[in-house]
Design a protein around this motif. Structure first.
Motif, PDB file in Angstrom:
ATOM      1  N   PHE A 421       0.834  -1.200   0.000  1.00 59.15           N
ATOM      2  CA  PHE A 421       0.000   0.000   0.000  1.00 59.15           C
ATOM      3  C   PHE A 421       0.873   1.256   0.000  1.00 59.15           C
ATOM      4  N   LEU A 425       0.904   3.959  -3.102  1.00 56.67           N
ATOM      5  CA  LEU A 425       0.461   5.326  -2.828  1.00 56.67           C
ATOM      6  C   LEU A 425       1.340   6.361  -3.518  1.00 56.67           C
ATOM      7  N   ARG A 435      -7.030   1.106  -4.658  1.00 57.26           N
ATOM      8  CA  ARG A 435      -8.329   1.037  -3.991  1.00 57.26           C
ATOM      9  C   ARG A 435      -8.606  -0.367  -3.442  1.00 57.26           C
ATOM     10  N   SER A 438      -6.514  -0.496  -0.334  1.00 62.88           N
ATOM     11  CA  SER A 438      -7.079   0.442   0.635  1.00 62.88           C
ATOM     12  C   SER A 438      -8.366  -0.091   1.240  1.00 62.88           C
ATOM     13  N   TYR A 442      -9.262  -0.796   5.096  1.00 62.88           N
ATOM     14  CA  TYR A 442     -10.474  -0.234   5.696  1.00 62.88           C
ATOM     15  C   TYR A 442     -11.255  -1.331   6.424  1.00 62.88           C
ATOM     16  N   ALA A 476      -6.481   7.818   3.371  1.00 59.27           N
ATOM     17  CA  ALA A 476      -6.623   7.141   2.084  1.00 59.27           C
ATOM     18  C   ALA A 476      -7.315   5.780   2.183  1.00 59.27           C
ATOM     19  N   LEU A 477      -7.784   5.395   3.375  1.00 57.65           N
ATOM     20  CA  LEU A 477      -8.542   4.142   3.475  1.00 57.65           C
ATOM     21  C   LEU A 477      -9.863   4.293   2.715  1.00 57.65           C
ATOM     22  N   TYR A 478     -10.304   3.227   2.059  1.00 60.14           N
ATOM     23  CA  TYR A 478     -11.417   3.300   1.099  1.00 60.14           C
ATOM     24  C   TYR A 478     -12.493   2.297   1.481  1.00 60.14           C
ATOM     25  N   TYR A 483     -13.309   7.673   0.318  1.00 64.04           N
ATOM     26  CA  TYR A 483     -12.134   7.620   1.170  1.00 64.04           C
ATOM     27  C   TYR A 483     -12.512   8.074   2.579  1.00 64.04           C
TER      28      TYR A 483
END
Length: 712
Positions: A421, A425, A435, A438, A442, A476-478, A483
């Motif tokens: 990750f 990024l 994504r 991410s 999440y 940036a967690l999705y 986000y």
């Protein structure tokens, strides 16, 4: 070697020798920093060449190495060797041994081995040769397995030939520690041989009335029994080792045997006893605040091996009974254990920073539970805790008790996910794969707590991040559609004990801006820095230092003569898990993290004149360094600013100027917190309407900014 003629010491020499003796006494008691300060007050280089001067320089170098100042240690020992060679009456082998220790501490294994081998060849005493052999042993584990067995035999032979003294007893202990810690220990000796060595060491320590060595001999024997699953025997000898340590009031011994007893009792399924042992070990460690560096330096003490696991194993034990009784979505009920786990993680964060600086950090807030109750916007604090076989998440909501969530993922699997990750990024054209990664993060970190966050109408998340999690931006967690930054303001804290949240009192910001646009000291030019500084000038009352005007002296002068609410540094910077490799680049020199305390005047964010916000743009955290972002926390703590806004990676494009404009505009709006201003600036880049808005949707353009400390 020429014969040395003994002559009476002059009065000045007698005083000099007395000062050296006082320093040696402090060193023997483990007060390394105090000894170093006292010895540094003596201008050794200005002393006339003499045996005492050489001895003083050698002692100074050893102290500098022990506290981690390796560059100074190297310079000092080279001066000692040069002085000794001019006198031509002093054996230089002991100084070459110290030179080897410095190389080993610097990670220069081959150079260290060369030095140790030279010492072995020219040593005038078997004791010195023994010390050289012992120093080679752990290095050969990394480079040359074939020589280890021979060297081990040589060491054992030397020990048996030498008279019983502190050197030989410590050598036996060193061999035992090597066996216990080395992955190839079983290849060079049997448990029976090690046990006999430790029994001999104990008997000899008793003969020498050396209670410390006796405690170590018993403690290592207990760890040997534990390794062999002889749990009853381990319990017995560890209690004896602990009894001696407690009689000595030696916390550095006490915590080790309490920790070992905890591991024994875990193996025996005596959970209540194990919990008590671990709690006692952590309490003992707390008494060592600021002195962790003094723990067994001759036995290669390492924070990540000998301190951090105590906290993590205790947390795992505190939370394990809850994990077995619930699913990932169901909060735990044992509040006492949860509160202790929260306290343990807070203490670990503090201990990690103390080890980073080799000096104590003073907590600002003791009442952690009340911090988020007094905030104006609904705030939640999340503690993701990385354990070997799972991820634990503690959640603190306003006016509610702590909650616990457990996610089944091993530490290696999580580390691999975080590493990929972090790489994606920073790369362009990775939106789809990014994504996917991410979303996985999440689901691990946020999804279990999402219902509780929504029910409490939370709008600000404060993360106390652990390990490699610090290297990636939570914004940036999705969640599959949005986000995290689109739903929450986000801040980080290096433990809530080091944060004193309070709103920004004055919105008419006065800013000191310093930046480098030209290439300096091997770093590339930063062409967009001028545009970034221009944006700051347009939105705040600013004083600017650009390029050749941005020197450490100029920065110090301006900060000393006026109070600035914001200090904005737009320049290359490097964040590392090593304080020596963490710096901000000025025109004349890199400013090391240790210098920030003096440079920014205040180290107490509760002081009325403390800097409200330190901004570090164009900085970078090193890929591959799992603790690199520890350097950001280090800079923040040393600066003493209430908040620090930094970048995890450097883009050096027009988004830096855009971000500065958006952030300062938002920050000057009434009732807008720093975390909210950060969120608004990030969203304007993410959802902007300019020609590059489609490009800027990628997190690499808006996600590197993180806010550490006071989020209000």
């Amino acid at each position: 070697m020429p014969t040395v003629t003994q002559t009476p010491l002059a009065a000045s020499d007698v005083e000099f020798q007395s000062q050296i003796s006082q320093v040696q006494e402090l060193q023997s008691l483990g007060f390394y920093r105090r000894a170093l300060l006292q010895l540094s007050d003596i201008d050794l280089l200005e002393q006339p060449d003499s045996l005492i001067k050489v001895h003083g320089l050698h002692l100074l170098s050893d102290l500098q190495r022990i506290v981690g100042d390796l560059t100074a240690a190297q310079t000092t020992i080279e001066s000692a060797i040069a002085t000794a060679q001019t006198l031509d009456v002093i054996e230089i082998a002991p100084m070459l041994l110290s030179l080897g220790h410095i190389a080993a501490a610097s990670g220069e294994t081959e150079q260290a081995l060369e030095q140790y081998e030279e010492v072995s060849a020219i040593a005038s005493t078997p004791q010195l040769k023994l010390r050289s052999h012992l120093s080679q042993l752990p290095l050969l584990t990394e480079t040359n397995y074939s020589q280890i067995a021979t060297l081990y035999t040589d060491i054992q032979t030397l020990i048996e030939r030498l008279p019983v003294d502190k050197t030989t007893v410590n050598a036996r202990l060193e061999l035992a520690r090597y066996y216990l810690e080395s992955p190839i220990g079983n290849d060079i000796a049997t448990p029976q041989v090690i046990a006999q060595n430790l029994a001999t060491a104990r008997n000899q320590a008793q003969t020498l009335s050396d209670s410390y060595a006796e405690s170590y001999a018993l403690g290592y024997l207990g760890e040997l029994y534990l390794k062999q699953q002889q749990l009853s025997e381990a319990d017995d000898v560890l209690r004896q080792a602990l009894e001696i340590a407690e009689a000595l009031r030696s916390s550095e011994l006490t915590y080790q045997w309490q920790w070992a007893l905890g591991r024994v009792h875990v193996q025996q399924n005596r959970t209540a006893l194990a919990l008590s042992d671990y709690e006692n070990a952590v309490d003992s460690l707390k008494t060592l605040r600021g002195n962790l560096i003094a723990i067994a330096p001759d036995l290669r003490f390492d924070f990540t091996e000998r301190v951090e696991p105590v906290y993590r194993e205790w947390v795992a034990l505190l939370l394990s009974s809850q994990s077995a009784k619930k699913s990932a979505e169901e909060p735990a009920k044992d509040l006492t254990n949860l509160q202790k786990a929260q306290g343990a993680i807070e203490s670990l964060q503090l201990a990690e920073l103390e080890n980073y600086f080799a000096e104590p950090c003073v907590p600002l807030s003791q009442d952690i539970s009340q911090i988020i109750e007094n905030t104006t916007s609904p705030t939640a604090v999340l503690y993701p805790i990385i354990l070997s076989n799972r991820l634990e998440i503690l959640l603190k909501l306003p006016d509610q008790s702590l909650q616990q969530y457990t996610v089944a993922i091993t530490q290696p699997a999580l580390e691999e996910l975080l590493n990929q990750f972090q790489i994606d990024l920073r790369l362009p054209f990775t939106s789809n794969t990014l994504r996917t990664l991410s979303a996985q993060l999440y689901d691990l970190l946020i999804r279990p707590a999402q219902p509780a966050l929504e029910q409490s109408n939370i709008d600000t998340l404060v993360f106390v991040l652990d390990g490699s999690l610090r290297n990636v931006p939570m914004s940036a967690l999705y969640d599959g559609q949005q986000y995290l930054v689109e739903n929450y303001s986000i801040a980080l804290a290096p433990g809530l004990q080091l944060v004193a949240p309070q709103p920004l009192a004055n919105r008419n910001l006065t800013t000191l801006v310093a930046g480098l646009s030209e290439a300096r000291h091997g770093f590339s030019n930063l062409p967009f820095v001028k545009a970034e500084i221009s944006q700051v000038q347009q939105t705040t009352s600013s004083r600017v230092l650009l390029d050749e005007d941005f020197t450490e002296a100029q920065l110090t002068t301006l900060l000393s003569n006026a109070d600035y609410q914001v200090v904005h540094l737009a320049t290359h910077g490097q964040f590392s898990s090593d304080a020596e490799d963490t710096f901000i680049l000025a025109w004349d020199k890199p400013i090391q993290v240790d210098d920030f305390n003096t440079l920014l005047r205040q180290s107490d964010q509760t002081n009325e004149s403390a800097i409200e916000l330190l901004i570090l743009s164009a900085c970078d955290t090193a890929l591959g360094d799992r603790r690199a972002a520890l350097g950001i926390a280090g800079v923040a703590v040393q600066a003493g600013a209430r908040s620090t806004l930094a970048t995890l990676w450097n883009l050096d494009d027009e988004t830096g100027a855009l971000f500065s404009n958006y952030f300062y505009q938002a920050l000057q709006q009434p009732d807008t917190s720093k975390a909210q201003a950060l969120r608004l600036a990030q969203l304007q880049i993410l959802k902007g309407e300019d020609a590059n808005s489609q490009l800027y949707q990628h997190p690499r353009f808006w996600a590197p900014y993180i806010l550490l400390g006071n989020w209000l």
